[in-house]
Design an enzyme around this catalytic site. Structure first.
Site, PDB file in Angstrom:
ATOM      1  N   LYS A  45      -6.800   3.392 -47.046  1.00 15.28           N
ATOM      2  CA  LYS A  45      -7.805   2.699 -47.880  1.00 15.28           C
ATOM      3  C   LYS A  45      -7.162   1.497 -48.573  1.00 15.28           C
ATOM      4  O   LYS A  45      -7.742   0.424 -48.649  1.00 15.28           O
ATOM      5  CB  LYS A  45      -8.344   3.650 -48.960  1.00 15.28           C
ATOM      6  CG  LYS A  45      -9.334   4.677 -48.444  1.00 15.28           C
ATOM      7  CD  LYS A  45      -9.907   5.463 -49.613  1.00 15.28           C
ATOM      8  CE  LYS A  45     -10.596   6.721 -49.175  1.00 15.28           C
ATOM      9  NZ  LYS A  45     -10.929   7.649 -50.246  1.00 15.28           N
ATOM     10  N   GLU A  51      -6.010  16.692 -41.035  1.00 17.43           N
ATOM     11  CA  GLU A  51      -5.889  16.068 -42.357  1.00 17.43           C
ATOM     12  C   GLU A  51      -5.183  17.023 -43.325  1.00 17.43           C
ATOM     13  O   GLU A  51      -4.524  16.596 -44.261  1.00 17.43           O
ATOM     14  CB  GLU A  51      -7.280  15.666 -42.889  1.00 17.43           C
ATOM     15  CG  GLU A  51      -7.213  14.570 -43.943  1.00 17.43           C
ATOM     16  CD  GLU A  51      -8.559  13.929 -44.222  1.00 17.43           C
ATOM     17  OE1 GLU A  51      -9.023  13.119 -43.408  1.00 17.43           O
ATOM     18  OE2 GLU A  51      -9.159  14.239 -45.256  1.00 17.43           O
ATOM     19  N   HIS A 102     -14.399  19.867 -15.914  1.00 14.23           N
ATOM     20  CA  HIS A 102     -14.543  18.771 -14.953  1.00 14.23           C
ATOM     21  C   HIS A 102     -13.974  17.487 -15.531  1.00 14.23           C
ATOM     22  O   HIS A 102     -14.343  16.389 -15.115  1.00 14.23           O
ATOM     23  CB  HIS A 102     -16.015  18.603 -14.578  1.00 14.23           C
ATOM     24  CG  HIS A 102     -16.553  19.846 -13.952  1.00 14.23           C
ATOM     25  ND1 HIS A 102     -16.604  20.033 -12.596  1.00 14.23           N
ATOM     26  CD2 HIS A 102     -16.990  21.006 -14.526  1.00 14.23           C
ATOM     27  CE1 HIS A 102     -17.085  21.251 -12.348  1.00 14.23           C
ATOM     28  NE2 HIS A 102     -17.316  21.861 -13.506  1.00 14.23           N
TER      29      HIS A 102
HETATM   30  O1  PA5 Z   1     -11.239  15.815 -46.662  1.00 16.84           O
HETATM   31  C1  PA5 Z   1     -11.159  14.839 -47.403  1.00 16.84           C
HETATM   32  O2  PA5 Z   1     -10.790  14.931 -48.578  1.00 16.84           O
HETATM   33  C2  PA5 Z   1     -11.522  13.453 -46.912  1.00 16.84           C
HETATM   34  O3  PA5 Z   1     -11.776  13.463 -45.536  1.00 16.84           O
HETATM   35  C3  PA5 Z   1     -12.773  12.968 -47.639  1.00 16.84           C
HETATM   36  O4  PA5 Z   1     -13.811  13.862 -47.416  1.00 16.84           O
HETATM   37  C4  PA5 Z   1     -13.171  11.566 -47.168  1.00 16.84           C
HETATM   38  O5  PA5 Z   1     -12.106  10.668 -47.356  1.00 16.84           O
HETATM   39  C5  PA5 Z   1     -14.407  11.078 -47.931  1.00 16.84           C
HETATM   40  O6  PA5 Z   1     -14.159  11.078 -49.294  1.00 16.84           O
HETATM   41  P1  PA5 Z   1     -15.327  11.033 -50.354  1.00 16.84           P
HETATM   42  O7  PA5 Z   1     -16.143  12.254 -50.200  1.00 16.84           O
HETATM   43  O8  PA5 Z   1     -14.633  10.955 -51.689  1.00 16.84           O
HETATM   44  O9  PA5 Z   1     -16.142   9.803 -50.060  1.00 16.84           O
END
Ligand code: PA5
Length: 529
Positions: free
Chosen positions: A455, A322, A351
């Protein structure tokens, strides 16, 4: 390279952190001195930019945010005294709260001790807590944790069924930085309903961890939830394990959060050294750059040889992918950067897919995570003079060697044991390595535009679903998919409409489908009731 030359290279490149007892071995990555020399100017910039980031620069320009996870483990480094105080206060608030929960000072109206936790969150608000629970919670923690990290109704049912007789002594953590992510919101609404179903007032069990002022924060405040803990604007989701996001669940499970913070701080100090060879995070970033030509051409396979570190691979998958998987560089050029990460654990995976690693497509490099201590206490001998732990250690060494002989490179990180301090150090090591690598390839490692796009796309489908249902409710006769699409003003979305209807039909939502299911265009659709 012969064995003597390899042994020399091992010693030349071995990094050892004395305080933490942590080793990093990059000797089986085949870069040469000329390559290191070539990257030196890039690293000089990365070290300088990292220093600015730590001073409070807007290091996440796309979101106009500071990037301050390093301050969490050394609050004195925060750029203002107010921020320092906020961090210190939050840690203290967490410790006091956990203590009260453990001693029964805070308890549910229906039980004198809390026994369980449901933690609701996704992505960075779930993966760190999940990893740490798996790595560090004892066999009989003061509270047992259960995660809802998806919008899967059956997954939610599973947790709620498991806890149905203990709901009255179960705390609920709702973790969302933004406080508006659909998955945790859905989980929270479903869990809240389960509490209501047992005549329990959800507010007495619920705790919010979110940015002050978010929708979730407002809801928790107005409904009088048991507690609220802040998630800071300047901490990203995937680097939030050492904020309230990770510290509160850890403290509730009886994990020593101060030791986690201490381990991370020690590693942060080590990864601040502006010298590639003396800086373990720089050595990792250098190796990643070498492996994939600075373009992610090779995947990172993470193999911890320790069951309790199973989720480290998954945690790193998010942190790396990410952070580094970006379409554009900082100047807006299309670059499609990233490094693919996968893994599970050794020797189990020997394995499974390690067969391909040894002999198949050479499109990866491995990161072995080795733990020196086999178990807490002595081991039985399986064969004379050999324990199960000796086997595990032998499997790791053997795989590393076999891969190398077949021209597959690897990195090995060795820790003395899995404990809060070393886990904190591992988290910090990779936080920094990702930051350096992002800098080397000139991308913003701290935003996630792809997640936002996903989203929005999902929200558009749900909006289409509403329009389709309105059409079917208004029209009294059965319609073809094309007619539904026309009336919903979505003629270019027939496939999506078909999938929406098929899903509703499978879930007893009143959708009647007539015709040949194998030929979607033959279908007539109506709504009953
Ligand atoms: O690392 C990140 O920013 C994302 O993976 C968020 O943690 C994830 O989208 C969840 O977001 P939030 O904590 O606003 O619900």
């Amino acid at each position: 390279m012969d064995a003597t030359a390899l042994w020399q290279r091992y010693q030349e490149w071995l990094y050892f952190h004395e305080g933490l007892g942590l080793y990093l071995d990059v000797s089986r990555m085949r870069f040469d001195d000329a390559f290191v020399e070539k990257l030196q100017p890039k690293f000089e910039k990365a070290f300088a930019d990292m220093a600015e980031l730590e001073k409070g620069a807007i290091a996440n320009p796309d979101e106009n945010r500071m990037v301050g996870h390093y301050w969490l483990r050394n609050p004195d480094l925060a750029p203002t005294p107010e921020l320092t105080q906020e961090i210190v206060d939050t840690i203290e608030q967490i410790e006091v709260f956990a203590e009260k929960i453990h001693t029964g000072g805070i308890h549910s109206p229906k039980a004198n001790r809390f026994t369980d936790i449901i933690s609701i969150g996704i992505g960075g608000s779930a993966l760190g807590p999940e990893f740490v629970a798996e790595a560090l919670a004892t066999d009989f923690p003061p509270l047992a944790i259960h995660f809802i990290d998806n919008s899967d109704p059956a997954g939610i049912d599973r947790i709620l069924t498991h806890l149905r007789n203990r709901l009255a002594s179960t705390l609920v953590l709702v973790i969302s930085k933004s406080g508006g992510t659909p998955e945790p919101r859905n989980g929270m609404i479903e869990v809240k309903k389960a509490y209501a179903g047992q005549n329990l007032d959800f507010a007495n069990y619920a705790i919010a961890i979110t940015m002050p002022g978010s929708k979730l924060d407002e809801q928790a405040k107005s409904e009088g939830w048991l507690a609220r803990f802040p998630m800071f604007d300047w901490v990203g989701g995937r680097t939030s394990e050492l904020s309230a996001v990770g510290l509160l669940p850890a403290a509730l499970q009886g994990i020593d959060i101060l030791a986690m913070l201490q381990g991370a701080k020690e590693m942060d100090d080590a990864t601040r050294v502006p010298d590639i060879k003396q800086n373990p995070a720089a050595l990792l970033a250098l190796s990643w750059y070498y492996a994939g030509n600075g373009r992610g051409e090779k995947d990172m396979v993470v193999l911890p040889y320790k069951d309790s570190l199973l989720l480290f691979s998954r945690y790193l998958q998010q942190l790396v992918m990410e952070s580094l998987g970006k379409e554009k560089d900082l100047e807006g050029n299309i670059v499609h950067q990233g490094i693919a990460v996968y893994g599970n654990k050794g020797s189990t995976d020997q394995h499974a897919y390690v067969q391909q690693l040894r002999e198949g497509v050479a499109n990866f490099f491995v990161t072995f995570i080795e733990v020196l201590e086999d178990r807490n206490g002595p081991s039985t001998e399986i064969d004379p003079g050999t324990t199960a732990g000796d086997y595990l250690s032998g499997f790791l060494q053997g795989t590393r060697q076999a891969l190398y002989e077949n021209h597959r490179d690897s990195i090995t990180v060795t820790i003395p044991q899995v404990n809060p301090r070393t886990v904190g150090a591992l988290i910090a090591l990779y936080d920094r390595a990702v930051g350096f690598y992002g800098n080397l390839v000139n991308i913003n490692a701290y935003h996630q535009p792809g997640v936002e796009a996903g989203k929005k796309a999902a929200a558009a489908i749900l909006d289409l679903q509403k329009r389709v249902l309105e059409v079917l409710q208004t029209e009294k006769t059965a319609l073809s998919l094309e007619q539904v699409a026309q009336k919903a003003a979505a003629t270019n979305q027939i496939e999506q409409i078909y999938k929406i209807l098929r899903h509703l039909h499978a879930n007893q939502r009143g959708i009647v489908l007539e015709g040949n299911l194998a030929e979607p265009s033959s279908l007539k659709v109506s709504i009953s009731g």
